[in-house]
Scaffold this motif. Structure first.
Motif, PDB file in Angstrom:
ATOM      1  N   TRP A  49       0.844  -1.204   0.000  1.00  0.00           N
ATOM      2  CA  TRP A  49       0.000   0.000   0.000  1.00  0.00           C
ATOM      3  C   TRP A  49       0.877   1.251   0.000  1.00  0.00           C
ATOM      4  CZ3 TRP A  49      -3.219  -2.026   4.678  1.00  0.00           C
ATOM      5  CH2 TRP A  49      -4.168  -2.950   4.239  1.00  0.00           C
ATOM      6  N   ALA A  50       1.833   1.287   0.909  1.00  0.00           N
ATOM      7  CA  ALA A  50       2.642   2.497   1.107  1.00  0.00           C
ATOM      8  C   ALA A  50       3.337   2.937  -0.180  1.00  0.00           C
ATOM      9  CB  ALA A  50       3.669   2.275   2.216  1.00  0.00           C
ATOM     10  N   ASP A  51       3.820   1.992  -0.949  1.00  0.00           N
ATOM     11  CA  ASP A  51       4.562   2.328  -2.171  1.00  0.00           C
ATOM     12  C   ASP A  51       3.661   2.867  -3.284  1.00  0.00           C
ATOM     13  OD1 ASP A  51       6.805   1.466  -0.849  1.00  0.00           O
ATOM     14  OD2 ASP A  51       6.952  -0.454  -1.914  1.00  0.00           O
ATOM     15  N   ARG A  52       2.353   2.670  -3.150  1.00  0.00           N
ATOM     16  CA  ARG A  52       1.436   3.073  -4.218  1.00  0.00           C
ATOM     17  C   ARG A  52       0.559   4.275  -3.873  1.00  0.00           C
ATOM     18  NH1 ARG A  52      -2.476  -0.811  -5.794  1.00  0.00           N
ATOM     19  NH2 ARG A  52      -2.565  -1.526  -3.655  1.00  0.00           N
ATOM     20  N   VAL A  53       0.621   4.768  -2.624  1.00  0.00           N
ATOM     21  CA  VAL A  53      -0.291   5.854  -2.253  1.00  0.00           C
ATOM     22  C   VAL A  53       0.110   7.181  -2.893  1.00  0.00           C
ATOM     23  CG1 VAL A  53      -1.085   4.836  -0.085  1.00  0.00           C
ATOM     24  CG2 VAL A  53       0.902   6.341  -0.072  1.00  0.00           C
ATOM     25  N   HIS A  54      -0.907   7.950  -3.200  1.00  0.00           N
ATOM     26  CA  HIS A  54      -0.738   9.267  -3.816  1.00  0.00           C
ATOM     27  C   HIS A  54      -1.644  10.262  -3.104  1.00  0.00           C
ATOM     28  CE1 HIS A  54       1.669   7.593  -7.033  1.00  0.00           C
ATOM     29  NE2 HIS A  54       0.759   6.649  -7.196  1.00  0.00           N
ATOM     30  N   GLU A  55      -1.638  11.479  -3.580  1.00  0.00           N
ATOM     31  CA  GLU A  55      -2.449  12.548  -2.988  1.00  0.00           C
ATOM     32  C   GLU A  55      -3.931  12.175  -2.933  1.00  0.00           C
ATOM     33  OE1 GLU A  55      -2.956  16.049  -1.001  1.00  0.00           O
ATOM     34  OE2 GLU A  55      -1.006  15.314  -1.693  1.00  0.00           O
ATOM     35  N   ALA A  56      -4.444  11.524  -3.948  1.00  0.00           N
ATOM     36  CA  ALA A  56      -5.859  11.126  -3.969  1.00  0.00           C
ATOM     37  C   ALA A  56      -6.166  10.149  -2.827  1.00  0.00           C
ATOM     38  CB  ALA A  56      -6.218  10.510  -5.318  1.00  0.00           C
ATOM     39  N   ASP A  57      -5.236   9.242  -2.555  1.00  0.00           N
ATOM     40  CA  ASP A  57      -5.424   8.298  -1.450  1.00  0.00           C
ATOM     41  C   ASP A  57      -5.418   9.037  -0.118  1.00  0.00           C
ATOM     42  OD1 ASP A  57      -5.296   5.678  -2.946  1.00  0.00           O
ATOM     43  OD2 ASP A  57      -3.338   6.507  -3.474  1.00  0.00           O
ATOM     44  N   LEU A  58      -4.527  10.006   0.002  1.00  0.00           N
ATOM     45  CA  LEU A  58      -4.451  10.818   1.220  1.00  0.00           C
ATOM     46  C   LEU A  58      -5.783  11.527   1.464  1.00  0.00           C
ATOM     47  CD1 LEU A  58      -2.742  12.027   3.534  1.00  0.00           C
ATOM     48  CD2 LEU A  58      -2.031  13.791   1.924  1.00  0.00           C
ATOM     49  N   ARG A  59      -6.320  12.154   0.431  1.00  0.00           N
ATOM     50  CA  ARG A  59      -7.612  12.849   0.561  1.00  0.00           C
ATOM     51  C   ARG A  59      -8.722  11.875   0.926  1.00  0.00           C
ATOM     52  NH1 ARG A  59      -5.628  15.443  -3.993  1.00  0.00           N
ATOM     53  NH2 ARG A  59      -6.969  14.219  -5.362  1.00  0.00           N
ATOM     54  N   ALA A  60      -8.692  10.680   0.346  1.00  0.00           N
ATOM     55  CA  ALA A  60      -9.732   9.687   0.621  1.00  0.00           C
ATOM     56  C   ALA A  60      -9.630   9.122   2.036  1.00  0.00           C
ATOM     57  CB  ALA A  60      -9.644   8.553  -0.396  1.00  0.00           C
ATOM     58  N   LEU A  61      -8.424   9.058   2.578  1.00  0.00           N
ATOM     59  CA  LEU A  61      -8.238   8.437   3.893  1.00  0.00           C
ATOM     60  C   LEU A  61      -8.348   9.412   5.066  1.00  0.00           C
ATOM     61  CD1 LEU A  61      -5.496   5.840   2.991  1.00  0.00           C
ATOM     62  CD2 LEU A  61      -7.868   5.389   3.647  1.00  0.00           C
ATOM     63  N   ARG A  62      -8.302  10.703   4.816  1.00  0.00           N
ATOM     64  CA  ARG A  62      -8.465  11.665   5.923  1.00  0.00           C
ATOM     65  C   ARG A  62      -9.803  11.492   6.640  1.00  0.00           C
ATOM     66  NH1 ARG A  62      -5.855  16.441   2.525  1.00  0.00           N
ATOM     67  NH2 ARG A  62      -3.686  16.233   3.218  1.00  0.00           N
ATOM     68  N   PRO A  63     -10.932  11.385   5.914  1.00  0.00           N
ATOM     69  CA  PRO A  63     -12.198  11.174   6.630  1.00  0.00           C
ATOM     70  C   PRO A  63     -12.263   9.820   7.343  1.00  0.00           C
ATOM     71  CG  PRO A  63     -12.594  11.654   4.287  1.00  0.00           C
ATOM     72  CD  PRO A  63     -11.118  11.602   4.488  1.00  0.00           C
ATOM     73  N   VAL A  64     -11.575   8.830   6.810  1.00  0.00           N
ATOM     74  CA  VAL A  64     -11.516   7.523   7.473  1.00  0.00           C
ATOM     75  C   VAL A  64     -10.785   7.669   8.802  1.00  0.00           C
ATOM     76  CG1 VAL A  64     -10.689   5.134   7.301  1.00  0.00           C
ATOM     77  CG2 VAL A  64     -11.576   6.298   5.260  1.00  0.00           C
ATOM     78  N   ALA A  65      -9.652   8.369   8.784  1.00  0.00           N
ATOM     79  CA  ALA A  65      -8.900   8.600  10.021  1.00  0.00           C
ATOM     80  C   ALA A  65      -9.740   9.379  11.028  1.00  0.00           C
ATOM     81  CB  ALA A  65      -7.595   9.340   9.713  1.00  0.00           C
ATOM     82  N   ASP A  66     -10.502  10.362  10.556  1.00  0.00           N
ATOM     83  CA  ASP A  66     -11.386  11.114  11.450  1.00  0.00           C
ATOM     84  C   ASP A  66     -12.415  10.192  12.091  1.00  0.00           C
ATOM     85  OD1 ASP A  66     -10.073  13.501  10.858  1.00  0.00           O
ATOM     86  OD2 ASP A  66     -11.559  14.134   9.356  1.00  0.00           O
ATOM     87  N   GLY A  67     -13.007   9.308  11.293  1.00  0.00           N
ATOM     88  CA  GLY A  67     -13.979   8.345  11.822  1.00  0.00           C
ATOM     89  C   GLY A  67     -13.351   7.389  12.825  1.00  0.00           C
ATOM     90  N   LEU A  68     -12.123   6.963  12.541  1.00  0.00           N
ATOM     91  CA  LEU A  68     -11.418   6.093  13.481  1.00  0.00           C
ATOM     92  C   LEU A  68     -11.157   6.823  14.797  1.00  0.00           C
ATOM     93  CD1 LEU A  68      -8.864   4.518  11.005  1.00  0.00           C
ATOM     94  CD2 LEU A  68     -10.724   3.292  12.174  1.00  0.00           C
ATOM     95  N   ARG A  69     -10.749   8.082  14.709  1.00  0.00           N
ATOM     96  CA  ARG A  69     -10.506   8.867  15.935  1.00  0.00           C
ATOM     97  C   ARG A  69     -11.788   9.063  16.738  1.00  0.00           C
ATOM     98  NH1 ARG A  69      -6.493  11.156  12.545  1.00  0.00           N
ATOM     99  NH2 ARG A  69      -7.914  12.700  11.662  1.00  0.00           N
ATOM    100  N   ARG A  70     -12.907   9.299  16.054  1.00  0.00           N
ATOM    101  CA  ARG A  70     -14.189   9.425  16.771  1.00  0.00           C
ATOM    102  C   ARG A  70     -14.552   8.108  17.454  1.00  0.00           C
ATOM    103  NH1 ARG A  70     -15.504  12.261  12.071  1.00  0.00           N
ATOM    104  NH2 ARG A  70     -16.679  10.471  11.250  1.00  0.00           N
TER     105      ARG A  70
END
Length: 173
Positions: A34-55
């Motif tokens: 995963w790490a070797d293939r992530v790009h800016e689009a993945d970062l944008r997509a995963l920010r709300p996931v991280a927010d949900g995980l933190r909640r």
């Protein structure tokens, strides 16, 4: 990967600095596929996931059963598992299951894995073993698997830093 590894992904993603792609790569260091293939689009997509995980984790730390259930179910609904059997990615057989189509962007599989991981972590550990680092400048979430349930810090580094500062303060006084 197994459920424990998915839980680890969820915790690392929740605690990650997701201001830049490098922060996401650092969070996914144990999963180079995963790490070797992530790009800016993945970062944008995963920010709300991280927010949900933190909640979800904040609710678990607070032992708020209704909020944990609501937040974890929202993650699972938004990022459902779509299991795919794989025989491996090279000549050598290595049977395993992907939680999403590995042909999709990494964010798709990371989101499903993290959502599944936090849900399975709650199932396995209940609400009693989740914590937030006691170091004032940290605040990362952790799972306390100690036998006496006395963990207060996310890492030995934070614990040492706080304890050394307290020792120095006592010496000054």
């Amino acid at each position: 990967m197994d459920n424990a590894a998915y839980l680890d992904v969820a915790l690392r993603l929740a605690n990650a600095d997701l201001t830049e792609v490098d922060g996401l790569r650092e969070a996914l260091y144990e999963e180079p596929w995963w790490a070797d293939r992530v790009h800016e689009a993945d970062l944008r997509a995963l920010r709300p996931v991280a927010d949900g995980l933190r909640r979800t984790l904040a609710a678990a730390v607070a032992a708020d059963r209704a909020a944990v259930q609501k937040e974890a179910n929202a993650l699972l609904a938004a990022h459902p598992l779509r299991p795919q059997l794989s025989s491996g990615h090279s000549e050598k057989e290595n049977w395993h299951v992907h939680v999403a189509d590995p042909g999709q962007p990494p964010a798709t599989e990371v989101a499903a894995a993290a959502s599944w991981g936090i849900a399975q972590g709650i199932v396995h550990y209940g609400l009693e073993r989740w914590g937030r680092c006691a170091a004032e400048d940290c605040g990362k979430f952790f799972l306390d698997t100690s036998t006496n349930r006395a963990k207060r810090f996310c890492s030995a580094r934070c614990a040492n830093r706080v304890h050394v500062a307290a020792f120095r303060s006592r010496k000054r006084d």
